[in-house]
Design an enzyme around this catalytic site. Structure first.
Site, PDB file in Angstrom:
ATOM      1  N   LYS A 189      35.723  53.486   7.226  1.00 15.80           N
ATOM      2  CA  LYS A 189      34.821  53.859   6.133  1.00 15.80           C
ATOM      3  C   LYS A 189      35.165  52.963   4.931  1.00 15.80           C
ATOM      4  CE  LYS A 189      34.627  56.223   2.583  1.00 15.80           C
ATOM      5  NZ  LYS A 189      33.883  55.348   1.665  1.00 15.80           N
ATOM      6  N   GLU A 265      48.453  53.175   1.316  1.00 13.24           N
ATOM      7  CA  GLU A 265      48.692  52.013   0.444  1.00 13.24           C
ATOM      8  C   GLU A 265      47.941  52.342  -0.839  1.00 13.24           C
ATOM      9  OE1 GLU A 265      50.587  49.498   1.201  1.00 13.24           O
ATOM     10  OE2 GLU A 265      50.811  49.914   3.345  1.00 13.24           O
ATOM     11  N   CYS A 300      45.859  45.479  -6.526  1.00 12.30           N
ATOM     12  CA  CYS A 300      46.848  46.566  -6.517  1.00 12.30           C
ATOM     13  C   CYS A 300      48.214  46.097  -6.987  1.00 12.30           C
ATOM     14  CB  CYS A 300      46.948  47.157  -5.117  1.00 12.30           C
ATOM     15  SG  CYS A 300      47.291  45.919  -3.864  1.00 12.30           S
ATOM     16  N   GLU A 399      47.439  53.131 -14.093  1.00 15.99           N
ATOM     17  CA  GLU A 399      46.802  51.949 -13.533  1.00 15.99           C
ATOM     18  C   GLU A 399      45.401  51.804 -14.133  1.00 15.99           C
ATOM     19  OE1 GLU A 399      45.475  52.041  -9.375  1.00 15.99           O
ATOM     20  OE2 GLU A 399      46.413  50.081  -9.125  1.00 15.99           O
TER      21      GLU A 399
HETATM   22  P1  NAD Z   1      39.570  55.065  -4.393  1.00 19.72           P
HETATM   23  O1  NAD Z   1      40.788  55.831  -4.099  1.00 19.72           O
HETATM   24  O2  NAD Z   1      38.647  55.568  -5.415  1.00 19.72           O
HETATM   25  O3  NAD Z   1      38.697  54.862  -3.074  1.00 19.72           O
HETATM   26  C1  NAD Z   1      39.265  54.306  -1.897  1.00 19.72           C
HETATM   27  C2  NAD Z   1      38.474  54.791  -0.706  1.00 19.72           C
HETATM   28  O4  NAD Z   1      38.638  56.199  -0.593  1.00 19.72           O
HETATM   29  C3  NAD Z   1      36.983  54.530  -0.802  1.00 19.72           C
HETATM   30  O5  NAD Z   1      36.488  54.166   0.460  1.00 19.72           O
HETATM   31  C4  NAD Z   1      36.453  55.897  -1.213  1.00 19.72           C
HETATM   32  O6  NAD Z   1      35.108  56.114  -0.848  1.00 19.72           O
HETATM   33  C5  NAD Z   1      37.375  56.816  -0.469  1.00 19.72           C
HETATM   34  N1  NAD Z   1      37.454  58.188  -1.003  1.00 19.72           N
HETATM   35  C6  NAD Z   1      37.288  58.598  -2.276  1.00 19.72           C
HETATM   36  N2  NAD Z   1      37.409  59.937  -2.354  1.00 19.72           N
HETATM   37  C7  NAD Z   1      37.658  60.391  -1.103  1.00 19.72           C
HETATM   38  C8  NAD Z   1      37.861  61.681  -0.532  1.00 19.72           C
HETATM   39  N3  NAD Z   1      37.834  62.792  -1.257  1.00 19.72           N
HETATM   40  N4  NAD Z   1      38.098  61.751   0.801  1.00 19.72           N
HETATM   41  C9  NAD Z   1      38.152  60.652   1.555  1.00 19.72           C
HETATM   42  N5  NAD Z   1      37.934  59.417   1.076  1.00 19.72           N
HETATM   43  C10 NAD Z   1      37.698  59.279  -0.239  1.00 19.72           C
HETATM   44  O7  NAD Z   1      40.078  53.582  -4.753  1.00 19.72           O
HETATM   45  P2  NAD Z   1      39.191  52.328  -5.143  1.00 19.72           P
HETATM   46  O8  NAD Z   1      38.693  52.497  -6.526  1.00 19.72           O
HETATM   47  O9  NAD Z   1      38.232  52.023  -4.060  1.00 19.72           O
HETATM   48  O10 NAD Z   1      40.282  51.165  -5.084  1.00 19.72           O
HETATM   49  C11 NAD Z   1      41.162  50.911  -6.110  1.00 19.72           C
HETATM   50  C12 NAD Z   1      42.518  51.504  -5.808  1.00 19.72           C
HETATM   51  O11 NAD Z   1      43.023  50.978  -4.585  1.00 19.72           O
HETATM   52  C13 NAD Z   1      43.557  51.140  -6.848  1.00 19.72           C
HETATM   53  O12 NAD Z   1      44.332  52.268  -7.148  1.00 19.72           O
HETATM   54  C14 NAD Z   1      44.406  50.078  -6.146  1.00 19.72           C
HETATM   55  O13 NAD Z   1      45.706  49.944  -6.638  1.00 19.72           O
HETATM   56  C15 NAD Z   1      44.373  50.573  -4.749  1.00 19.72           C
HETATM   57  N6  NAD Z   1      44.723  49.496  -3.818  1.00 19.72           N
HETATM   58  C16 NAD Z   1      45.952  49.552  -3.218  1.00 19.72           C
HETATM   59  C17 NAD Z   1      46.334  48.530  -2.352  1.00 19.72           C
HETATM   60  C18 NAD Z   1      47.678  48.551  -1.673  1.00 19.72           C
HETATM   61  O14 NAD Z   1      47.862  47.821  -0.715  1.00 19.72           O
HETATM   62  N7  NAD Z   1      48.613  49.377  -2.094  1.00 19.72           N
HETATM   63  C19 NAD Z   1      45.461  47.471  -2.086  1.00 19.72           C
HETATM   64  C20 NAD Z   1      44.212  47.471  -2.719  1.00 19.72           C
HETATM   65  C21 NAD Z   1      43.849  48.494  -3.577  1.00 19.72           C
END
Ligand code: NAD
Length: 495
Positions: A189, A265, A300, A399
Site C-alpha cells: 500500500k 522504519e 528521514c 520532525e
Molecule cells: P505517514 O506515517 O503519514 O504515512 C506512511 C504510510 O502509512 C502511508 O502509506 C499512509 O497512507 C499510511 N498510513 C497512515 N495512517 C495509517 C493507518 N492508520 N493505518 C495504516 N496505514 C496508515 O508518513 P509519510 O508522511 O508518508 O512519510 C513521512 C514519514 O516517513 C516521516 O516521518 C519520515 O521520517 C518517515 N520515513 C522514514 C524512513 C526510514 O527509513 N526510517 C524513510 C522514509 C520516510
C-alpha cells in the site's frame, strides 16, 4: 541526459496508471471510489486513482494467500525465482526514464535525483536481492549424539508493506524485494500521495513472469486500506516506513488482531556534529547543507539539528549560508533543478507552523523562512536556517520533514554527544572531524542506527539501513533484511 523540454515531453505523454493491481491485473476499487493524484509542481490532478478500502484488501489478501499456499512462488526453485526477479529488474531498467518521471510528477523530487539515486538504487536492490535467493543456506546444529537438527529459513506468508511518499519507488523496493525473494506473497500500500511508480512496477512483475497474486498494489488512504491491511488476520508481516505516530498505531493494530510482526522504519531528527579539528570547513558546510536540503528536506535521515563547535561558529556559518544558497527551488523536471516543491499544501503548512514556533521560542532566522504561497503556483519553499536554537524548542525536538535547519553550538565533545542524544529519535547522525579516535569514540556513543563520518547519507544495498529508539526496529537492505521476511524452522531427527 535528456533536456528539460524532453523531460516535459515525456511527462506529457507518459501513461499514468490509475487502478489497483490485484491478482495480476489492473482493477478499479470495488466501491468505484477514486482520489486525486496531484502534481505538487503545478497543483493539477494527474489522475483519479482507485481508492481501495477493506473490501479490496480482502480480495488482495485472499489472492496473495492463495498464491502462497499453492506454492507457485513460495515453493518455486530458488534459481527460477531469482531469474524472474532479474528479468523484472531488466524491465525496470529499460523503462527507467518512465519511472523517474512518474515519481517526479507525483511528489516533486528533482529528475536528476531520481536518475542519480532512486531509480538505480531500486534496480540495484532488485538485482542484489534476487542474486541472494539461491545463495542462502540452512544450518545443521552441532547437537551431537544420535540427532540431526536442521534449521531452515521459511517464507512466512502474506506480507503487507505500507510505504511513504518521499522516495516512492525506492522505499517500496527496500521492502518488497527481500519479502518476495524470500518466497512470500506481498501486498503493497503506497502513500496516497505517490502511488504511480509502484503500480507500473507491478505491471512489469507480471510481464517478467511473476505468478498472479504474488505481488499486489493497493492505492488508497492509511485509515482505510492501510488500517484494514494492518488489522487483517491473514497478513503475517507488516513492513512499514513512515511516521513514528502511524508506526505506533500499526503496533496496536497488530495487538488487536493476530500479533503479526511489525517492522518499523520511522521518523528522525538526526544530528550533525561539526568539530573544529575538521580539515575543510567548506566541505563540512556543503555536507551539512546537503544533509538538510536534499529532496527539500523530505528525507528521514535529514540532519535537521546541527551542532557546531563554538570556536569555528562564525567561519562555519558563513560557509553554510553560501552552500545553502545553492539550493534553488525550481521545476523538478529541469535537470538543473536541485530543489523541487514540497509534496503538498499540508507539508507546507507544517513547515510554516514550525518556522513560526521557532521564532516565538527565540531562535533567530538567518535564511529563508515561512513559505510565500501563491495558489496554483506549486508548493515551493526556500532553504531555511535558524541559529541560537536550543534543544528545548519544539522545532528542534519534532520532525518537520522540510528544509528547516536548527543550528546550536557546543564547547566540548561530551556536550556534543549529550546534545545529539537528547532526542526521542535515533535514525542517523553525521560527524565531521579529522581526529580518528574522536570519530570512533563519538560514533560509539551516538544513539543512532547509522553514523556517517565526514559524509552524509551514503549507502549501499550491501549495508543495512534503519534506526533505534522511536526511529524504528529491524533493518532494510543487506542480507539482514531477509531476516524480517523469513521464519526460522527446525526439524529434529532422532537417528
Ligand atoms: P505517514 O506515517 O503519514 O504515512 C506512511 C504510510 O502509512 C502511508 O502509506 C499512509 O497512507 C499510511 N498510513 C497512515 N495512517 C495509517 C493507518 N492508520 N493505518 C495504516 N496505514 C496508515 O508518513 P509519510 O508522511 O508518508 O512519510 C513521512 C514519514 O516517513 C516521516 O516521518 C519520515 O521520517 C518517515 N520515513 C522514514 C524512513 C526510514 O527509513 N526510517 C524513510 C522514509 C520516510
Amino acid at each position: 541526459m535528456k533536456t528539460y523540454d524532453q523531460w516535459q515531453q515525456l511527462a506529457d505523454t507518459v501513461a499514468i496508471p490509475d487502478k489497483a493491481y490485484i491478482n495480476g491485473q489492473f482493477v478499479p476499487a470495488l466501491s468505484g471510489e477514486t482520489f486525486d493524484c496531484v502534481n505538487p509542481t503545478t497543483e493539477q490532478c494527474l489522475a483519479k486513482v482507485a481508492s481501495t478500502d477493506a473490501a479490496d484488501v480482502d480480495l488482495a489478501v485472499s489472492a496473495a494467500k492463495k498464491a502462497f499456499k499453492s506454492g507457485v512462488w513460495s515453493q518455486m526453485a530458488p534459481r527460477d525465482r531469482k531469474n524472474i526477479m532479474l528479468k523484472w529488474a531488466d524491465l525496470v531498467s529499460q523503462h527507467q526514464d518512465e519511472f523517474a518521471v512518474l515519481d517526479t510528477l507525483d511528489m516533486g523530487k528533482s529528475i536528476s535525483e531520481m536518475l542519480a539515486i532512486d531509480v538505480p538504487d531500486s534496480i540495484d536492490c532488485m538485482r542484489w536481492t534476487a542474486e541472494g535467493i539461491d545463495k542462502l543456506y540452512g544450518e545443521i546444529a552441532p547437537t551431537g549424539g544420535p540427532n540431526l537438527a536442521l534449521i531452515s529459513h521459511e517464507p512466512i506468508g502474506v506480507v503487507a508493506a505500507i510505504t511513504p511518499w518521499n522516495y516512492p519507488l525506492m522505499m517500496a523496493s527496500w521492502k518488497i524485494m527481500p519479502a518476495l525473494a524470500a518466497g512470500n506473497s506481498v501486498i503493497l500500500k503506497p502513500s496516497e500521495k505517490s502511488p504511480l511508480s509502484v503500480l507500473r512496477l507491478a505491471e512489469l512483475a507480471t510481464q517478467a513472469g511473476m505468478p498472479d497474486g504474488v505481488f499486489n498494489v493497493l492505492p488508497g488512504f492509511g485509515h482505510t486500506a492501510g488500517k484494514a491491511l494492518a488489522l487483517h488476520n491473514d497478513v503475517q508481516v507488516l513492513a512499514f516506513t513512515g511516521s513514528t505516530r502511524v508506526a505506533g498505531m500499526l503496533m496496536q493494530y497488530s495487538g488487536q488482531s493476530n500479533l503479526k510482526r511489525v517492522w518499523i522504519e520511522a521518523g528522525g531528527k538526526s544530528p550533525c556534529l561539526v568539530f573544529d579539528d575538521y580539515e575543510d570547513i567548506e566541505k563540512a558546510a556543503q555536507g551539512a547543507a546537503a544533509a538538510i536540503f536534499t529532496n527539500q528536506g523530505e528525507v528521514c535521515i535529514a540532519c535537521s539539528r546541527l551542532y557546531v563547535q563554538s570556536s569555528i561558529k562564525d567561519v562555519f556559518m558563513a560557509a553554510l549560508l553560501k552552500a545553502a544558497k545553492k539550493y534553488v527551488p525550481g521545476n523538478p523536471l529541469d535537470p538543473n533543478t536541485n530543489m523541487g516543491p514540497l509534496v503538498d499544501k499540508n507539508q507546507m503548512d507544517t513547515m510554516t507552523r514550525f518556522v513560526n514556533s521557532a521564532k516565538e521560542e527565540g531562535a533567530r532566522l538567518v535564511l529563508g523562512g515561512a513559505p510565500n504561497y501563491q495558489a496554483g503556483q506549486g508548493f515551493f519553499v526556500e532553504p531555511t536556517i535558524f541559529v541560537d536554537a536550543e534543544n528545548r524548542m519544539e522545532f528542534v525536538r519534532e520532525e518537520i520533514f522540510g528544509p528547516v535547519l536548527a543550528v546550536s553550538t557546543f564547547d566540548t565533545e561530551e556536550q556534543a554527544i549529550a546534545l545529539a542524544n537528547d532526542s526521542q529519535y535515533g535514525l542517523g547522525a553525521a560527524i565531521w572531524t579529522s581526529n580518528l579516535s574522536r570519530a570512533h569514540r563519538v560514533s560509539r556513543r551516538l544513539e543512532s542506527g547509522m553514523v556517517w563520518v565526514n559524509t552524509w547519507g551514503d549507502g549501499d544495498t550491501t549495508v543495512p539501513f534503519g534506526g533505534v529508539k522511536a526511529s524504528g526496529n529491524g533493518r532494510d537492505k543487506s542480507l539482514h533484511a531477509m531476516e524480517k521476511y523469513t521464519e526460522l524452522k527446525n526439524v529434529w531427527i532422532r537417528l
